[in-house]
Scaffold this active site. Structure first.
Site, PDB file in Angstrom:
ATOM      1  N   ALA A 156     -27.765 126.544  94.975  1.00  0.00           N
ATOM      2  CA  ALA A 156     -27.892 127.999  95.137  1.00  0.00           C
ATOM      3  C   ALA A 156     -27.982 128.705  93.776  1.00  0.00           C
ATOM      4  O   ALA A 156     -28.727 128.259  92.903  1.00  0.00           O
ATOM      5  CB  ALA A 156     -26.760 128.535  96.011  1.00  0.00           C
ATOM      6  N   CYS A 157     -27.188 129.747  93.602  1.00  0.00           N
ATOM      7  CA  CYS A 157     -27.300 130.544  92.365  1.00  0.00           C
ATOM      8  C   CYS A 157     -26.966 129.744  91.117  1.00  0.00           C
ATOM      9  O   CYS A 157     -27.300 130.161  90.007  1.00  0.00           O
ATOM     10  CB  CYS A 157     -26.362 131.746  92.426  1.00  0.00           C
ATOM     11  N   SER A 158     -26.261 128.626  91.262  1.00  0.00           N
ATOM     12  CA  SER A 158     -25.877 127.836  90.090  1.00  0.00           C
ATOM     13  C   SER A 158     -26.871 126.725  89.780  1.00  0.00           C
ATOM     14  O   SER A 158     -26.598 125.887  88.913  1.00  0.00           O
ATOM     15  CB  SER A 158     -24.478 127.243  90.297  1.00  0.00           C
ATOM     16  N   SER A 159     -27.998 126.709  90.444  1.00  0.00           N
ATOM     17  CA  SER A 159     -28.943 125.599  90.279  1.00  0.00           C
ATOM     18  C   SER A 159     -29.367 125.393  88.820  1.00  0.00           C
ATOM     19  O   SER A 159     -29.489 124.259  88.358  1.00  0.00           O
ATOM     20  CB  SER A 159     -30.188 125.834  91.136  1.00  0.00           C
ATOM     21  N   SER A 334     -30.627 131.573  90.876  1.00  0.00           N
ATOM     22  CA  SER A 334     -30.377 130.716  89.704  1.00  0.00           C
ATOM     23  C   SER A 334     -31.072 131.209  88.439  1.00  0.00           C
ATOM     24  O   SER A 334     -30.671 130.850  87.329  1.00  0.00           O
ATOM     25  CB  SER A 334     -30.836 129.295  90.004  1.00  0.00           C
TER      26      SER A 334
END
Ligand code: CO8
Length: 373
Positions: A156-159, A334
């Site tokens: 998700a956003c941390s990809s 991300s």
């Protein structure tokens, strides 16, 4: 001794269409008026609550977002559609995600001063993939004429930060000399534009990074001093879209097949988690937040970033210490912290330290400590 890894180039592809909050709210409120008119009898009988209007003031105050870029504006703003129109392409054409990725990657390669043939691996790290296989990364690899290997990954956003760690590890292990990490985010495709609570949150964009062995780099770049990843299960940000959906027809089309969240809980739980994560990471390499010149934080919410920076520094951050790009781009999952790094790093001088940090669904947190060379 393990080789030193540097981030030597970055690239940013920005879709040409923008939607301002005013345009977004006007379209949403037209949808609300149509809906309430169509269901007037149910609303009058008390069996249905009328939909409430959205407002520009709320969006700006709650999030700091002023506009977003999208791959298709007309489809999103059409009150009868409220989804981007993205016609399917043939198997011989480049997919939209790969097209955005190739544009960002070419910039990053140019910025690093290296050619596609010199790249050994491609990691496509994003919240959503246009298809499961062949991997988008392998399509990008082919389009750019890169050898070696490629794979897709999703946190998700941390990809992006999780991808940076995989790239740095491959370089340290000697399985690759140079790695391209690309983050094509078409968030407009997985956002419910009919949901007032979240219709303003996301935008589309693609970022790219070149990581390589310091002794091969042609640009000074930023040395990766350390990476630290963490995950902790939470149901507060969820997307239940998946290949097994057709196994239960009753569920197809349900609201949870798009992005859903408990925004307040996310805000409350993730901010302390991120501040502790960054402080712990810095401490692990004998540094403290005061010694950091710049925090390139994930760009979900302005108030969130200010709170995290305040927790770390014990005071309000100066604008240059934690640059904000979400006002122009919204939450691009991300890509957010990488856009901030791309646009706000040129003024740092040799020796200055910065932290790239992403956070989001999972929950997940990823930090990358870098030093300007
Ligand atoms: N206009 C007017 N009023 C509104 C609107 C609107 N658009 N939306 C909500 N309201 C109302 C609510 O109904 C509520 O009214 P009441 O008090 O009467 O109940 C009031 O305004 C306050 O609502 P909220 O409590 O929801 O407002 P918040 O102040 O909490 O702000 C935010 C909402 C901005 C969503 C905020 O909670 C936030 O930013 N939280 C953190 C979110 C976050 O960081 N999430 C990370 C998600 S991204 C991620 O991890 C990966 C996703 C992968 C990409 C997916 C692609 C789509």
């Amino acid at each position: 001794m393990l080789p030193i890894v540097v981030i030597s180039g970055t690239g940013l592809y920005t879709p040409p269409c923008t939607i301002t909050n005013q345009e977004l709210v006007e379209s949403y409120n037209r949808y609300v008026a149509d809906f309430n008119l169509m269901r007037a009898a149910d609303i009058a009988s008390g069996s249905l609550e009328p939909l409430q209007e959205s407002s520009v003031e709320f969006i700006e105050k709650a999030s700091g977002i002023k506009q977003r870029h999208v791959v298709d504006k007309a489809g999103v703003l059409d009150p009868k559609r409220m989804a981007p129109s993205i016609p399917e392409r043939t198997n011989d054409e480049l997919s939209l995600m790969a097209e955005m990725a190739v544009a960002a990657a070419r910039q990053a390669l140019d910025n690093a001063g290296c050619s596609p043939e010199e790249i050994d691996a491609v990691i496509c790290a994003a919240s959503n993939m246009q298809r499961p296989y062949p991997a988008i990364s392998i399509e990008i690899q082919k389009a750019l004429g890169i050898g070696g290997y490629a794979f897709d990954m999703n946190v998700a956003c941390s990809s992006a930060t999780f991808g940076i760690e995989q790239a740095a590890n491959a370089i340290k292990a000697g399985t690759a000399r140079r790695v391209l990490v690309i983050n094509p985010e078409i968030c407009s495709g997985h956002l419910d534009w009919r949901d007032r609570d979240c219709h303003f949150i996301f935008g589309d964009v693609c970022t790219a990074l070149v990581l390589e062995r310091a002794d091969l780099a042609r640009r000074p770049g930023f040395e990766v001093l350390g990476t630290k990843l963490a995950t902790q299960f939470s149901n507060n940000i969820r997307n239940n879209f998946g290949f097994l959906n057709r196994g239960d027809e009753a569920g197809i089309g349900k609201r949870d097949k798009l992005f859903v969240q408990e925004g307040r809980k996310v805000f409350k739980e993730v901010c302390p988690m991120v501040a502790e994560h960054i402080a712990g990471h810095l401490q692990g390499i004998d540094k403290n937040p005061e010694s950091v010149s710049r925090f390139w934080l994930h760009q979900a919410n302005l108030n969130m970033n200010q709170l995290i920076a305040r927790k770390l520094l014990g005071r309000d951050p100066e604008p240059a210490e934690a640059p904000v790009i979400l006002d122009q781009f919204a939450n691009t999952s991300s890509a957010g912290s990488i856009i901030a790094f791309h646009l706000h790093r040129a003024d740092l001088t040799a020796g200055e330290v910065g932290v790239i940090c992403s956070f989001g669904a999972g929950y997940s947190v990823g930090s990358v400590i870098v030093r300007k060379r």
